[in-house]
Write a protein that holds these residues in place. Structure first.
Motif, PDB file in Angstrom:
ATOM      1  N   LEU A   1       0.838  -1.211   0.000  1.00  0.00           N
ATOM      2  CA  LEU A   1       0.000   0.000   0.000  1.00  0.00           C
ATOM      3  C   LEU A   1       0.873   1.261   0.000  1.00  0.00           C
ATOM      4  O   LEU A   1       0.549   2.243  -0.676  1.00  0.00           O
ATOM      5  N   HIS A   2       1.978   1.230   0.716  1.00  0.00           N
ATOM      6  CA  HIS A   2       2.894   2.384   0.682  1.00  0.00           C
ATOM      7  C   HIS A   2       3.487   2.556  -0.721  1.00  0.00           C
ATOM      8  O   HIS A   2       3.691   3.674  -1.178  1.00  0.00           O
ATOM      9  N   ARG A   3       3.745   1.427  -1.388  1.00  0.00           N
ATOM     10  CA  ARG A   3       4.280   1.546  -2.764  1.00  0.00           C
ATOM     11  C   ARG A   3       3.242   2.168  -3.691  1.00  0.00           C
ATOM     12  O   ARG A   3       3.563   2.982  -4.553  1.00  0.00           O
ATOM     13  N   VAL A   4       1.977   1.790  -3.507  1.00  0.00           N
ATOM     14  CA  VAL A   4       0.914   2.409  -4.317  1.00  0.00           C
ATOM     15  C   VAL A   4       0.880   3.912  -4.034  1.00  0.00           C
ATOM     16  O   VAL A   4       0.821   4.740  -4.953  1.00  0.00           O
ATOM     17  N   ALA A   5       0.944   4.261  -2.745  1.00  0.00           N
ATOM     18  CA  ALA A   5       0.904   5.684  -2.366  1.00  0.00           C
ATOM     19  C   ALA A   5       2.053   6.437  -3.022  1.00  0.00           C
ATOM     20  O   ALA A   5       1.878   7.551  -3.539  1.00  0.00           O
TER      21      ALA A   5
ATOM     22  N   ILE B   1       1.305   7.030  -6.590  1.00  0.00           N
ATOM     23  CA  ILE B   1       0.325   8.120  -6.738  1.00  0.00           C
ATOM     24  C   ILE B   1       1.046   9.464  -6.583  1.00  0.00           C
ATOM     25  O   ILE B   1       0.833  10.394  -7.368  1.00  0.00           O
ATOM     26  N   GLU B   2       1.893   9.547  -5.583  1.00  0.00           N
ATOM     27  CA  GLU B   2       2.640  10.804  -5.362  1.00  0.00           C
ATOM     28  C   GLU B   2       3.517  11.137  -6.574  1.00  0.00           C
ATOM     29  O   GLU B   2       3.638  12.296  -6.966  1.00  0.00           O
ATOM     30  N   ASP B   3       4.097  10.091  -7.163  1.00  0.00           N
ATOM     31  CA  ASP B   3       4.944  10.323  -8.350  1.00  0.00           C
ATOM     32  C   ASP B   3       4.119  10.766  -9.560  1.00  0.00           C
ATOM     33  O   ASP B   3       4.674  11.277 -10.530  1.00  0.00           O
ATOM     34  N   HIS B   4       2.814  10.476  -9.526  1.00  0.00           N
ATOM     35  CA  HIS B   4       1.961  10.787 -10.684  1.00  0.00           C
ATOM     36  C   HIS B   4       0.853  11.774 -10.333  1.00  0.00           C
ATOM     37  O   HIS B   4      -0.209  11.774 -10.960  1.00  0.00           O
ATOM     38  N   VAL B   5       1.091  12.595  -9.314  1.00  0.00           N
ATOM     39  CA  VAL B   5       0.057  13.537  -8.865  1.00  0.00           C
ATOM     40  C   VAL B   5      -0.446  14.395 -10.025  1.00  0.00           C
ATOM     41  O   VAL B   5      -1.653  14.571 -10.224  1.00  0.00           O
ATOM     42  N   GLU B   6       0.485  14.907 -10.791  1.00  0.00           N
ATOM     43  CA  GLU B   6       0.084  15.836 -11.850  1.00  0.00           C
ATOM     44  C   GLU B   6      -0.810  15.137 -12.890  1.00  0.00           C
ATOM     45  O   GLU B   6      -1.836  15.677 -13.311  1.00  0.00           O
ATOM     46  N   GLU B   7      -0.409  13.943 -13.279  1.00  0.00           N
ATOM     47  CA  GLU B   7      -1.191  13.206 -14.286  1.00  0.00           C
ATOM     48  C   GLU B   7      -2.589  12.860 -13.741  1.00  0.00           C
ATOM     49  O   GLU B   7      -3.605  13.073 -14.416  1.00  0.00           O
TER      50      GLU B   7
ATOM     51  N   LEU C   1      -4.215   6.586   1.739  1.00  0.00           N
ATOM     52  CA  LEU C   1      -3.673   5.240   1.601  1.00  0.00           C
ATOM     53  C   LEU C   1      -2.552   5.014   2.614  1.00  0.00           C
ATOM     54  O   LEU C   1      -2.482   3.975   3.275  1.00  0.00           O
ATOM     55  N   ARG C   2      -1.688   5.997   2.752  1.00  0.00           N
ATOM     56  CA  ARG C   2      -0.585   5.861   3.716  1.00  0.00           C
ATOM     57  C   ARG C   2      -1.124   5.734   5.135  1.00  0.00           C
ATOM     58  O   ARG C   2      -0.606   4.973   5.943  1.00  0.00           O
ATOM     59  N   TRP C   3      -2.160   6.483   5.434  1.00  0.00           N
ATOM     60  CA  TRP C   3      -2.718   6.445   6.793  1.00  0.00           C
ATOM     61  C   TRP C   3      -3.219   5.033   7.124  1.00  0.00           C
ATOM     62  O   TRP C   3      -2.941   4.504   8.196  1.00  0.00           O
ATOM     63  N   TYR C   4      -3.915   4.418   6.161  1.00  0.00           N
ATOM     64  CA  TYR C   4      -4.406   3.055   6.425  1.00  0.00           C
ATOM     65  C   TYR C   4      -3.263   2.053   6.415  1.00  0.00           C
ATOM     66  O   TYR C   4      -3.263   1.092   7.193  1.00  0.00           O
ATOM     67  N   ALA C   5      -2.272   2.265   5.547  1.00  0.00           N
ATOM     68  CA  ALA C   5      -1.121   1.363   5.533  1.00  0.00           C
ATOM     69  C   ALA C   5      -0.429   1.392   6.901  1.00  0.00           C
ATOM     70  O   ALA C   5       0.004   0.366   7.426  1.00  0.00           O
TER      71      ALA C   5
ATOM     72  N   GLU D   1      -3.559   0.671 -12.963  1.00  0.00           N
ATOM     73  CA  GLU D   1      -2.218   0.333 -13.468  1.00  0.00           C
ATOM     74  C   GLU D   1      -1.169   0.539 -12.374  1.00  0.00           C
ATOM     75  O   GLU D   1      -0.261  -0.268 -12.214  1.00  0.00           O
ATOM     76  N   LEU D   2      -1.309   1.626 -11.625  1.00  0.00           N
ATOM     77  CA  LEU D   2      -0.329   1.925 -10.581  1.00  0.00           C
ATOM     78  C   LEU D   2      -0.391   0.886  -9.456  1.00  0.00           C
ATOM     79  O   LEU D   2       0.637   0.491  -8.895  1.00  0.00           O
TER      80      LEU D   2
END
Ligand code: NAD
Length: 496
Positions: free
Chosen positions: A86-90, A93-99, A127-131, A204-205
């Motif tokens: 879940l942290h990896r997903v987060a 998401i952070e890496d793709h915020v703009e998209e 997501l990070r909070w739940y992770a 996909e992410l």
């Protein structure tokens, strides 16, 4: 304020290539081959042709979700293993915020300043909070006699279907997905017809982050087809829904007519903001009242769409709120200077404009409202303030989901509470007062899942969100959300 200019955002938007496939064990098109046009509400342009799923695709998604659950790679993984993914997903998401932000802006008309600052980063934060939470939630040992040990554990429930609306396409989806996945369930997400693009990219992410196959699926399609198929499916254990009250009622029926699946509803609202006559800083209150209804063009379930104000400050406050309403800069959501973008679709605009006409006929004085002429699409509406509206009027009882504020002037605190509570909904309420005792006393009497005192639409991942009455039941966010996605299991061991 965004660091990029309007032109720079436009350039980036032009370069976006949306994902158009559903996600069931990987990217898929529907067996029917049908698609639905994703339309940019700000321009009317078709952004992409998105796979349109149907009952058959839902069967495939449920089978994949069940397989994954039974296989146990996710459902029985240790909390730490789940947290890592879940942290990896987060992170992705952070890496793709703009998209992701651009996808929500283009697909749903949300302002780029909001999607980049709130929706996309907020999604990762949830997501990070739940992770981080999931290995801190302990089971219980019940108080038995000395010869017994009774252990109460939380078990994932199986296949969770999440059905979501279009006003916060990515973030609201994460309100459901994060706690459901954290608890070990498989999740099938059905986005709203008007806003599938950001969550199709999210799928996909999630896979890229190493989520086991089948644990997370996305099935875009029509509510009465895909939503209904999920609601009636015997292989779905839980429905978590956000949307209108009438659709929520359908999900209760689907469950009753199928397998008695658990149904959790976050439904509509018609929230009131009460302003008492002891407030000194009327400019701050006016800012708050305006933000409470004009944010996201009023497309917020907890929008405070009714202003209940004590007579002593009514004239001065209403004049300030009206001047703010009339000054709102309605425009292109890609322009960082825009204060209010379009509503989500021509269909929603027609509904809002119709209710603006109804409200105008019911009000003593009408300020603003109507469509903004000269825009590329008919989805840009003007904020409307309706003064002198009866608390029982249609406009004061109907959720507009648009920038329409009705004003109700009252004399006493009792009257204010009674008007604020006088709808079948009870999602949120606002209260402005400088008196500490009144703040506590009145907040207690306001019937709502969240009461924001001297602030606007207070909300955090750490606090439960949801309503009473026809606003639904069950809570999103906070540790309480885990209650929906876990069952309590007692294991009783006699050892004496
Ligand atoms: P909606 O009820 O029309 O749709 C919500 C979801 O249900 C969509 O995914 C839609 O496709 C699906 N759906 C529609 N008809 C269906 C059917 N017959 N069977 C199964 N599924 C069906 O709501 P909307 O117009 O997308 O969103 C606006 C509503 O959402 C407002 O009422 C708003 O208050 C509510 N909302 C509530 C919250 C909350 O947390 N309480 C948050 C945001 C929005």
């Amino acid at each position: 304020m965004s660091a990029l200019s309007h032109q720079q955002w436009q350039k980036r938007a032009d370069a976006i290539v949306p994902v158009t496939t559903a996600w069931i064990d990987g990217p898929v098109t529907s067996r029917s081959g049908r698609t639905r046009a994703a339309v940019n509400p700000a321009t009317g342009a078709v952004l992409a042709e998105v796979t349109e799923c149907d009952e058959h695709d839902v069967d495939l998604a449920v089978a994949a979700a069940r397989r994954a659950f039974d296989r146990g790679h996710w459902s029985t993984a240790s909390p730490r293993e789940r947290a890592t993914v879940l942290h990896r997903v987060a992170r992705l998401i952070e890496d793709h915020v703009e998209e992701l932000a651009l996808l929500d802006t283009l697909d749903a008309g949300k302002r780029i300043v909001d999607t980049t600052a709130i929706d996309a980063p907020g999604t990762a934060a949830i997501l990070r909070w739940y992770a981080e939470s999931l290995d801190k939630v302990y089971g219980e040992v019940a108080p038995t006699g000395a010869d017994d040990l009774a252990v109460v554990t939380r078990e994932p429930l199986g296949v969770v279907a999440a059905i979501v609306p279009w006003n916060y396409p990515l973030e609201l989806a994460m309100w459901k997905i994060a706690p459901a996945l954290a608890a070990g369930n498989s999740v099938i997400l059905k986005p709203a017809e008007d806003s599938p693009l950001s969550v199709l990219r999210l799928a996909e992410l999630v896979a890229e982050a190493g989520m086991p196959e089948g644990v997370f699926s996305v099935v875009p399609g029509a509510g009465p087809v895909v939503g209904q198929a999920l609601g009636r499916h015997r292989g779905v254990d839980v429905v978590t829904f956000t949307g209108s009250t009438s659709t929520g009622q359908l999900f209760q029926q689907y469950a009753g007519q199928s397998n008695l699946k658990q149904v959790w509803l976050e439904a509509g609202g018609k929230s009131g903001v009460v302003v008492l006559d002891d407030v000194e800083d009327l400019d701050a209150v006016a800012d708050g009242v305006a933000a409470g209804i004009f944010t996201n063009a009023g497309q917020v379930c907890s929008a405070t769409s009714r202003l209940v104000v004590q007579r002593g400050v009514a004239d001065e406050l209403v004049q300030r709120v009206v001047s703010r309403a009339l000054a709102v800069r309605v425009g292109d959501p890609l322009d960082p200077a825009t204060e209010m973008g379009p509503v989500v679709s021509e269909r929603q605009a027609a509904r809002v404009l119709e209710l603006m006409r109804t409200g105008a006929a019911e009000a003593g004085t009408v300020h603003g409202g109507g469509v903004v002429d000269g825009m590329p699409a008919g989805t840009f509406v003007r904020p409307q303030v309706l003064v002198g509206v009866d608390a029982a009027a249609t406009i004061a009882q109907t959720e507009v989901f648009g920038p329409v504020l009705s004003v109700h002037v009252v004399d006493t605190v009792d009257e204010a509470v009674s008007v604020a509570n006088a709808t079948p909904y009870a999602l949120a309420a606002g209260l402005w007062t400088d008196g500490l005792r009144r703040a506590h006393g009145v907040a207690r009497r306001l019937r709502a899942g969240t009461v924001s005192v001297n602030c606007v639409d207070a909300l955090d991942v750490s606090t439960p969100f949801g309503g009473f009455g026809q606003s639904g039941y069950g809570r999103d966010l906070s540790l309480h959300a885990l209650d929906k996605f876990t069952g309590l299991k007692t294991t009783w061991i006699r050892h004496g």
